[in-house]
Design a protein around this motif. Structure first.
Motif, mmCIF file in Angstrom:
data_model
loop_
_atom_site.group_PDB
_atom_site.id
_atom_site.type_symbol
_atom_site.label_atom_id
_atom_site.label_comp_id
_atom_site.label_asym_id
_atom_site.label_seq_id
_atom_site.Cartn_x
_atom_site.Cartn_y
_atom_site.Cartn_z
ATOM 1 N N ARG A 223 -0.131 14.711 18.099
ATOM 2 C CA ARG A 223 1.326 14.894 18.136
ATOM 3 C C ARG A 223 2.040 13.595 17.797
ATOM 4 N NH1 ARG A 223 1.220 18.166 23.853
ATOM 5 N NH2 ARG A 223 0.605 20.231 23.036
ATOM 6 N N LEU A 224 1.518 12.487 18.316
ATOM 7 C CA LEU A 224 2.105 11.182 18.026
ATOM 8 C C LEU A 224 2.088 10.917 16.528
ATOM 9 C CD1 LEU A 224 2.963 8.189 18.602
ATOM 10 C CD2 LEU A 224 0.507 7.700 18.763
ATOM 11 N N TYR A 225 0.943 11.070 15.907
ATOM 12 C CA TYR A 225 0.819 10.763 14.481
ATOM 13 C C TYR A 225 1.666 11.703 13.622
ATOM 14 C CZ TYR A 225 -3.104 7.958 16.132
ATOM 15 O OH TYR A 225 -3.877 7.042 16.792
ATOM 16 N N GLU A 226 1.687 12.971 13.972
ATOM 17 C CA GLU A 226 2.502 13.923 13.214
ATOM 18 C C GLU A 226 3.982 13.586 13.351
ATOM 19 O OE1 GLU A 226 1.152 17.624 14.796
ATOM 20 O OE2 GLU A 226 -0.783 17.531 13.754
ATOM 21 N N GLY A 227 4.377 13.093 14.518
ATOM 22 C CA GLY A 227 5.761 12.691 14.731
ATOM 23 C C GLY A 227 6.142 11.448 13.950
ATOM 24 N N TYR B 102 0.836 -1.210 0.000
ATOM 25 C CA TYR B 102 0.000 0.000 0.000
ATOM 26 C C TYR B 102 0.867 1.254 0.000
ATOM 27 C CZ TYR B 102 -4.342 -2.544 0.598
ATOM 28 O OH TYR B 102 -5.433 -3.367 0.383
ATOM 29 N N GLY B 103 0.304 2.323 -0.535
ATOM 30 C CA GLY B 103 1.057 3.559 -0.649
ATOM 31 C C GLY B 103 0.828 4.553 0.464
ATOM 32 N N ALA B 104 -0.147 4.287 1.342
ATOM 33 C CA ALA B 104 -0.450 5.250 2.407
ATOM 34 C C ALA B 104 -1.217 4.583 3.532
ATOM 35 C CB ALA B 104 -1.254 6.423 1.841
ATOM 36 N N VAL B 105 -1.201 5.246 4.678
ATOM 37 C CA VAL B 105 -2.021 4.863 5.823
ATOM 38 C C VAL B 105 -2.806 6.098 6.237
ATOM 39 C CG1 VAL B 105 -2.041 4.110 8.241
ATOM 40 C CG2 VAL B 105 -0.430 3.076 6.620
ATOM 41 N N VAL B 106 -4.093 5.936 6.484
ATOM 42 C CA VAL B 106 -4.938 7.051 6.906
ATOM 43 C C VAL B 106 -5.514 6.735 8.283
ATOM 44 C CG1 VAL B 106 -5.516 7.754 4.554
ATOM 45 C CG2 VAL B 106 -6.950 6.073 5.731
ATOM 46 N N LEU B 107 -6.010 7.751 8.962
ATOM 47 C CA LEU B 107 -6.639 7.561 10.267
ATOM 48 C C LEU B 107 -7.489 8.771 10.602
ATOM 49 C CD1 LEU B 107 -5.137 9.457 12.669
ATOM 50 C CD2 LEU B 107 -3.266 7.911 12.129
ATOM 51 N N GLY C 123 5.048 10.942 10.855
ATOM 52 C CA GLY C 123 4.980 11.264 9.428
ATOM 53 C C GLY C 123 3.594 11.507 8.880
ATOM 54 N N PHE C 124 2.581 11.498 9.726
ATOM 55 C CA PHE C 124 1.229 11.775 9.263
ATOM 56 C C PHE C 124 1.027 13.288 9.127
ATOM 57 C CE2 PHE C 124 0.744 7.513 10.837
ATOM 58 C CZ PHE C 124 -0.295 6.955 10.089
ATOM 59 N N ARG C 125 0.172 13.669 8.202
ATOM 60 C CA ARG C 125 -0.193 15.076 8.046
ATOM 61 C C ARG C 125 -1.710 15.196 7.995
ATOM 62 N NH1 ARG C 125 -1.319 15.728 2.518
ATOM 63 N NH2 ARG C 125 -0.667 13.922 1.277
ATOM 64 N N GLN D 1 -15.050 18.553 16.021
ATOM 65 C CA GLN D 1 -14.592 18.043 14.737
ATOM 66 C C GLN D 1 -13.745 16.776 14.869
ATOM 67 O OE1 GLN D 1 -12.591 21.523 12.953
ATOM 68 N NE2 GLN D 1 -14.264 21.566 11.462
ATOM 69 N N ILE D 2 -13.757 15.996 13.805
ATOM 70 C CA ILE D 2 -12.886 14.839 13.659
ATOM 71 C C ILE D 2 -11.842 15.188 12.608
ATOM 72 C CG2 ILE D 2 -12.731 12.422 12.961
ATOM 73 C CD1 ILE D 2 -14.202 12.831 15.585
ATOM 74 N N PHE D 3 -10.563 14.995 12.950
ATOM 75 C CA PHE D 3 -9.474 15.290 12.025
ATOM 76 C C PHE D 3 -9.086 14.030 11.252
ATOM 77 C CE2 PHE D 3 -7.870 18.788 15.103
ATOM 78 C CZ PHE D 3 -8.817 19.668 14.596
ATOM 79 N N ARG D 4 -8.783 14.211 9.986
ATOM 80 C CA ARG D 4 -8.345 13.107 9.134
ATOM 81 C C ARG D 4 -6.863 13.281 8.850
ATOM 82 N NH1 ARG D 4 -10.362 8.080 8.075
ATOM 83 N NH2 ARG D 4 -9.978 7.409 5.941
ATOM 84 N N TYR D 5 -6.086 12.206 9.063
ATOM 85 C CA TYR D 5 -4.638 12.235 8.834
ATOM 86 C C TYR D 5 -4.250 11.208 7.773
ATOM 87 C CZ TYR D 5 -3.427 15.257 12.790
ATOM 88 O OH TYR D 5 -3.274 16.334 13.638
#
Length: 228
Positions: free
Chosen positions: A186-190, A170-175, A192-194, A211-215
């Motif tokens: 902070r964990l996810y951004e650390g 797979y080319g990506a992981v989303v959450l 490599g998630f944006r 709101q729910i944020f999508r990474y």
């Protein structure tokens, strides 16, 4: 040496995993409540209520009482966001974890174990977004026991998901994560998630400014974006 180990889910972990997940979600309810009370929309509404009652009955004490009643009623309403989310998860994929994640294609479920006790968990499955189908996997059900945070368990679980996604081609992981889960963001951004989007889970959530944020994390060597 790490005082924990990451391993694949086993049937004997069932009750521990479901309890860990429920506790992890419900502990964010107070933060959600505080967030809503700090919003300009909520504060304006409470001010209008106070003034309206004060003008109608002529007593400021009754105005304060009306505000207090609304605040008291708002807490179970806000908590219902978390409880309904937990109930939905426990009655769907977490009702039969083996079938949902270990027998399903491109899916898996891991736990973090310390001293023979399950102290962390995470799952991965194909993204439910049609635009991401065949391109991205979704990180789900991440939770770590409060007593074991700060030991790198969340990072290890996250890396396990990323490794699995790369191995599956797979080319990506989303959450998705809520706006009040700042430590998770902070964990996810650390790792490599944006952040790629945000939405409200319901009309009520929109009214309460929740709101729910999508990474998304694009994996090296993979397809960086879904085909158009």
């Amino acid at each position: 040496m790490a005082s924990y180990r990451i391993r694949q889910y086993r049937d004997r972990d069932y009750d521990a995993v479901r309890t860990l997940f429920a506790r992890g979600i419900l502990e964010h309810a107070p933060a959600g409540y505080r967030h809503i009370l700090r919003s300009a929309r909520a504060q304006l509404g409470l001010l209008v209520l106070f003034v309206a009652v004060r003008v109608a009955v002529g007593y400021w004490v009754l105005g304060l009482g009306a505000v207090a009643l609304v605040l008291a009623a708002a807490w179970p309403l806000v908590r219902s966001f978390s409880t309904s989310y937990v109930c939905d998860a426990l009655s769907t994929d977490l009702c039969d974890i083996t079938s949902s994640y270990l027998r399903a294609p491109d899916s898996c479920f891991w736990v973090a174990e310390a001293g023979g006790t399950v102290v962390g968990m995470v799952a991965v499955a194909p993204s439910q977004d049609p635009a991401e189908r065949g391109v991205a996997l979704e990180l789900k059900r991440m939770s770590v026991s409060k007593d074991y945070r700060g030991r790198g368990i969340s990072k290890a679980l996250c890396r396990e998901v990323l490794r699995f996604a790369r191995a599956q081609g797979y080319g990506a992981v989303v959450l998705s994560t809520s706006m009040v889960q700042v430590a998770a963001q902070r964990l996810y951004e650390g790792q490599g998630f944006r952040k790629v989007g945000a939405c409200s889970p319901s009309l009520l959530g929109s009214l309460l400014c929740f709101q729910i944020f999508r990474y998304r994390c694009d994996l090296p060597g993979g397809t960086a974006a879904p085909p158009r």
